[in-house]
Motif scaffolding. Structure first.
Motif, PDB file in Angstrom:
ATOM      1  N   GLU A  21       1.090  -1.305   0.239  1.00 44.71           N
ATOM      2  CA  GLU A  21      -0.075  -0.190  -0.029  1.00 44.71           C
ATOM      3  C   GLU A  21       0.623   1.546  -0.413  1.00 44.71           C
ATOM      4  N   ARG A  22       1.767   1.164  -1.171  1.00 45.65           N
ATOM      5  CA  ARG A  22       1.983   2.970  -1.311  1.00 45.65           C
ATOM      6  C   ARG A  22       2.508   3.053  -2.471  1.00 45.65           C
ATOM      7  N   LYS A  23       3.112   4.095  -3.505  1.00 49.52           N
ATOM      8  CA  LYS A  23       3.225   4.832  -4.401  1.00 49.52           C
ATOM      9  C   LYS A  23       4.127   3.886  -5.376  1.00 49.52           C
ATOM     10  N   ASN A  49       6.049   4.823  -7.084  1.00 48.02           N
ATOM     11  CA  ASN A  49       7.050   5.589  -6.906  1.00 48.02           C
ATOM     12  C   ASN A  49       8.200   5.347  -5.662  1.00 48.02           C
ATOM     13  N   GLU A  50       7.511   5.546  -4.877  1.00 48.36           N
ATOM     14  CA  GLU A  50       7.952   5.071  -3.625  1.00 48.36           C
ATOM     15  C   GLU A  50       8.869   3.359  -3.280  1.00 48.36           C
TER      16      GLU A  50
END
Length: 44
Positions: A14-16, A18-19
């Motif tokens: 549950e992260r973007k 790009n992260e």
């Protein structure tokens, strides 16, 4: 020829994107996300 069995695993993060990319791009994080490949990191 020997055939080695393989196993595919997947997880949801549950992260973007790009992260996640920035995290895995840093070699110092390798032991956290791929412990089989990066037991320890040495700076040369």
């Amino acid at each position: 020829m020997t055939i080695t069995p393989t196993k595919t695993l997947s997880v949801s993060i549950e992260r973007k994107a790009n992260e996640v990319y920035e995290f895995i791009l840093n070699p110092e994080n390798l032991p956290q996300w791929a412990p089989a490949f990066g037991q320890s990191i040495k700076k040369i």
